[in-house]
Scaffold this motif. Structure first.
Motif, PDB file in Angstrom:
ATOM      1  N   MET A 286      13.718  48.506 -34.780  1.00 17.80           N
ATOM      2  CA  MET A 286      14.809  49.262 -34.358  1.00 17.80           C
ATOM      3  C   MET A 286      16.186  48.690 -34.440  1.00 17.80           C
ATOM      4  N   SER A 287      17.167  49.387 -34.983  1.00 12.46           N
ATOM      5  CA  SER A 287      18.625  48.626 -35.288  1.00 12.46           C
ATOM      6  C   SER A 287      19.277  48.597 -33.799  1.00 12.46           C
ATOM      7  N   ALA A 288      19.859  47.456 -33.774  1.00 13.02           N
ATOM      8  CA  ALA A 288      20.833  47.324 -32.769  1.00 13.02           C
ATOM      9  C   ALA A 288      22.333  47.163 -33.253  1.00 13.02           C
ATOM     10  N   TYR A 289      23.302  47.514 -32.364  1.00 12.37           N
ATOM     11  CA  TYR A 289      24.604  47.808 -32.626  1.00 12.37           C
ATOM     12  C   TYR A 289      25.448  46.694 -32.015  1.00 12.37           C
ATOM     13  N   VAL A 290      26.518  46.094 -32.319  1.00  7.78           N
ATOM     14  CA  VAL A 290      27.808  45.663 -31.599  1.00  7.78           C
ATOM     15  C   VAL A 290      28.788  46.488 -31.586  1.00  7.78           C
ATOM     16  N   ILE A 291      29.413  46.897 -30.412  1.00 11.74           N
ATOM     17  CA  ILE A 291      30.779  47.631 -30.405  1.00 11.74           C
ATOM     18  C   ILE A 291      31.588  46.610 -30.084  1.00 11.74           C
ATOM     19  N   SER A 292      32.577  46.392 -30.608  1.00 10.52           N
ATOM     20  CA  SER A 292      33.785  45.622 -30.297  1.00 10.52           C
ATOM     21  C   SER A 292      35.053  46.226 -30.247  1.00 10.52           C
ATOM     22  N   GLU A 293      35.549  46.464 -29.067  1.00 11.15           N
ATOM     23  CA  GLU A 293      37.043  47.117 -28.840  1.00 11.15           C
ATOM     24  C   GLU A 293      37.945  45.707 -28.606  1.00 11.15           C
ATOM     25  N   VAL A 294      38.755  45.503 -29.766  1.00 13.60           N
ATOM     26  CA  VAL A 294      39.638  44.483 -29.790  1.00 13.60           C
ATOM     27  C   VAL A 294      41.156  45.007 -29.143  1.00 13.60           C
ATOM     28  N   ASP A 295      41.707  44.105 -28.419  1.00 13.52           N
ATOM     29  CA  ASP A 295      42.714  44.417 -27.685  1.00 13.52           C
ATOM     30  C   ASP A 295      43.557  43.042 -27.650  1.00 13.52           C
ATOM     31  N   ASP A 296      45.026  43.280 -27.902  1.00 10.66           N
ATOM     32  CA  ASP A 296      45.917  42.295 -27.461  1.00 10.66           C
ATOM     33  C   ASP A 296      45.691  41.016 -28.598  1.00 10.66           C
ATOM     34  N   VAL A 297      46.111  41.235 -30.018  1.00  7.47           N
ATOM     35  CA  VAL A 297      45.852  40.218 -30.941  1.00  7.47           C
ATOM     36  C   VAL A 297      47.143  39.278 -30.529  1.00  7.47           C
ATOM     37  N   ARG A 298      46.726  38.107 -30.056  1.00  8.28           N
ATOM     38  CA  ARG A 298      48.002  37.292 -29.917  1.00  8.28           C
ATOM     39  C   ARG A 298      48.312  36.273 -30.923  1.00  8.28           C
ATOM     40  N   ASP A 299      47.344  35.890 -31.714  1.00  8.84           N
ATOM     41  CA  ASP A 299      47.430  35.215 -32.869  1.00  8.84           C
ATOM     42  C   ASP A 299      47.059  35.668 -34.316  1.00  8.84           C
ATOM     43  N   PRO A 300      48.041  36.604 -34.951  1.00  5.54           N
ATOM     44  CA  PRO A 300      47.555  37.271 -36.180  1.00  5.54           C
ATOM     45  C   PRO A 300      46.794  36.284 -37.230  1.00  5.54           C
ATOM     46  N   ALA A 301      47.341  35.212 -37.316  1.00  3.38           N
ATOM     47  CA  ALA A 301      46.381  34.252 -38.286  1.00  3.38           C
ATOM     48  C   ALA A 301      44.997  33.678 -37.870  1.00  3.38           C
ATOM     49  N   GLY A 302      45.066  33.506 -36.396  1.00  2.00           N
ATOM     50  CA  GLY A 302      43.980  33.222 -35.846  1.00  2.00           C
ATOM     51  C   GLY A 302      42.711  34.306 -36.052  1.00  2.00           C
ATOM     52  N   PHE A 303      43.093  35.632 -36.046  1.00  2.00           N
ATOM     53  CA  PHE A 303      42.422  36.882 -35.976  1.00  2.00           C
ATOM     54  C   PHE A 303      41.771  37.009 -37.293  1.00  2.00           C
ATOM     55  N   GLU A 304      42.624  36.618 -38.207  1.00  2.00           N
ATOM     56  CA  GLU A 304      42.287  36.556 -39.773  1.00  2.00           C
ATOM     57  C   GLU A 304      41.140  35.693 -39.940  1.00  2.00           C
ATOM     58  N   VAL A 305      41.293  34.391 -39.395  1.00  2.00           N
ATOM     59  CA  VAL A 305      40.518  33.177 -39.546  1.00  2.00           C
ATOM     60  C   VAL A 305      39.116  34.039 -38.951  1.00  2.00           C
ATOM     61  N   TYR A 306      39.087  34.448 -37.745  1.00  2.00           N
ATOM     62  CA  TYR A 306      37.892  34.877 -36.975  1.00  2.00           C
ATOM     63  C   TYR A 306      37.325  35.917 -37.845  1.00  2.00           C
ATOM     64  N   ARG A 307      37.995  36.871 -38.434  1.00  4.81           N
ATOM     65  CA  ARG A 307      37.570  37.921 -39.201  1.00  4.81           C
ATOM     66  C   ARG A 307      36.612  37.414 -40.483  1.00  4.81           C
ATOM     67  N   THR A 308      37.246  36.274 -41.177  1.00  8.93           N
ATOM     68  CA  THR A 308      36.351  35.928 -42.224  1.00  8.93           C
ATOM     69  C   THR A 308      35.173  34.956 -41.674  1.00  8.93           C
ATOM     70  N   ILE A 309      35.238  34.267 -40.821  1.00 10.56           N
ATOM     71  CA  ILE A 309      34.181  33.474 -40.491  1.00 10.56           C
ATOM     72  C   ILE A 309      33.024  34.578 -39.919  1.00 10.56           C
ATOM     73  N   ALA A 310      33.568  35.571 -38.923  1.00 11.10           N
ATOM     74  CA  ALA A 310      32.541  36.598 -38.382  1.00 11.10           C
ATOM     75  C   ALA A 310      31.829  37.195 -39.458  1.00 11.10           C
ATOM     76  N   ALA A 311      32.682  37.735 -40.663  1.00  7.41           N
ATOM     77  CA  ALA A 311      32.058  38.601 -41.626  1.00  7.41           C
ATOM     78  C   ALA A 311      30.868  37.794 -42.225  1.00  7.41           C
ATOM     79  N   LYS A 312      31.130  36.535 -42.536  1.00  7.06           N
ATOM     80  CA  LYS A 312      30.280  35.551 -43.498  1.00  7.06           C
ATOM     81  C   LYS A 312      28.945  35.406 -42.465  1.00  7.06           C
TER      82      LYS A 312
END
Length: 99
Positions: free
Chosen positions: A1-27
């Protein structure tokens, strides 16, 4: 049975770091069999509150696989970046059993 991660992002303090996170997380999500269902599209508040922030929903084949991903050494790299880049609420949800 499928399972889900629901993420609600709030207060991006470091946009460059956010992009680094997104790249690593997606992989790592792909590596552990996950796929994005929602990734930051427009969200309208219909009932209740507070207003929604950026919403991300990822589907994994099972709750066990989702938990393996979250505890993995690969995703740990993304979590290090997340600590200083942004705040979020993270929810794991087991899929609905067939009736």
């Amino acid at each position: 049975m499928s399972a889900y991660v629901i993420s609600e992002v709030d207060d991006v303090r470091d946009p460059a770091g956010f992009e680094v996170y997104r790249t690593i997380a997606a992989k790592t999500i792909a590596q552990y069999g996950g796929q994005y269902l929602i990734r930051g599209g427009a969200a309208d508040l219909i009932e209740g509150g507070p207003p929604p922030k950026t919403i991300i929903v990822v589907e994994f084949p099972t709750l066990e696989r989702l938990r393996e991903w979250y505890a993995s050494p690969e995703y740990a790299e993304a979590l290090k970046v997340r600590q200083t880049a942004f705040d979020r609420r993270l929810i794991f949800v087991d899929g609905v059993l067939p009736v």
